[in-house]
Enzyme design. Sequence first.
Site, PDB file in Angstrom:
ATOM      1  N   ARG A  11       0.826  -1.180   0.000  1.00 59.43           N
ATOM      2  CA  ARG A  11       0.000   0.000   0.000  1.00 59.43           C
ATOM      3  C   ARG A  11       0.868   1.240   0.000  1.00 59.43           C
ATOM      4  NH1 ARG A  11      -4.659  -0.438   1.038  1.00 59.43           N
ATOM      5  NH2 ARG A  11      -4.312  -2.261   2.290  1.00 59.43           N
TER       6      ARG A  11
ATOM      7  N   ARG B  55      -7.492  -7.239   9.652  1.00 54.16           N
ATOM      8  CA  ARG B  55      -6.573  -7.373   8.533  1.00 54.16           C
ATOM      9  C   ARG B  55      -6.905  -6.396   7.407  1.00 54.16           C
ATOM     10  NH1 ARG B  55      -7.177 -13.059   6.524  1.00 54.16           N
ATOM     11  NH2 ARG B  55      -8.885 -12.139   5.336  1.00 54.16           N
ATOM     12  N   ASP B  56      -5.857  -5.822   6.829  1.00 55.73           N
ATOM     13  CA  ASP B  56      -5.946  -4.961   5.646  1.00 55.73           C
ATOM     14  C   ASP B  56      -6.879  -3.768   5.833  1.00 55.73           C
ATOM     15  OD1 ASP B  56      -4.855  -4.537   3.081  1.00 55.73           O
ATOM     16  OD2 ASP B  56      -6.728  -5.165   2.147  1.00 55.73           O
ATOM     17  N   CYS B  57      -7.035  -3.318   7.044  1.00 54.20           N
ATOM     18  CA  CYS B  57      -7.805  -2.094   7.327  1.00 54.20           C
ATOM     19  C   CYS B  57      -9.217  -2.149   6.767  1.00 54.20           C
ATOM     20  CB  CYS B  57      -7.098  -0.865   6.761  1.00 54.20           C
ATOM     21  SG  CYS B  57      -5.345  -0.785   7.112  1.00 54.20           S
TER      22      CYS B  57
END
Length: 349
Positions: free
Chosen positions: A4, A133-135
């Site tokens: 990201r 997880r992964d916002c």
Amino acid sequence: MSGRSIVPRALPRTVHVLAALALATAPTAGCSTPQPRVTGAAEEGDGLVRGEPAPSAASPFWVDPDSDAARQVRAWEKEGRDAEAKMLRRISERPVADWPAWDDPAPAIRSAVRSAARTKKTVVLVAYNIPHRDCGLYSAGGAKDADAYRSWIGEFAGAVGDAPATVILEPDALPHITDGCTPPEHHAERYQLLSEAVDTLKALPNTKVYLDAGNPDWIDEPAKMAQPLRQAGVERADGFSLNVSNFQSNDSVKTYAKQLSDAVGGSHFVIDTSRNGNGPLSGGREEAWCNPPGRGLGTPPTTDTGDERLDAYLWIKRPGDSDGTCRGGPPAGDWWPEYALGLARRAAS
């Protein structure tokens, strides 16, 4: 996952769950996480049955004889597509990491361990189930709470047992703290869970553990990752991983890695070279992380790196798995044979 960018320009890695929706709505992207797969027939006692091991490609790591690439090779051979099948062997005959299931990791791990034992190889596994997880984006999900994660990582470790294994621990988890994506109220718990996971896995006699540290196109200053790695227990792990599911070149990643290693007391590291043979997509094009055209396989998995701190080049991302529905691809994590064939044709070696 680990790719990201803080600004939504050329965002690195994608992931699989909810990918179709996320690709249409989210301003940033994560890592293209493989879908956990169950292959083969049931075997008494647990699990999966794998076929005979594929060639090792001069690597100490295990090759899954029933991978998507291996099955594609067999299908194309039956169809008379011999040239394409031969080309795809550049993937099918090389070791790629397994991503065990998020609900029940043990069967797939035990199956891989049994298969690897036949040729005395080391399994490469990715533990990817951290809470929050992964916002909540491409790979949204993870264990429902801290206790569920502790149970999951315990099952993961129990299935590995005394087998030789290399574990990439929670891609993106620390970079998402560093870039501000993970809300502050989850930071302390995440550090604690990662630290405990390091200890749980390192209690195994033959397991190496690498905490994920993103890539140089994501966290632009290596020093920003130093404190998060220390808080997660990097000094008790075997080191850190970089470039998971991304396309950054070996040279740029190694430069970044050495600076980060210096900042955390000389820690060793591993690099994902599964798709970085031609480096990242140039020109600042939109969604450069997502099924970029013209990419190629990178350095084949090996521990012969010529660098005392670089423990291995690994194929952590499964080459040929889609990053998402961008550029005509199937949902993230799904096998895409045409893309795999393109990666193989443009292989660095």
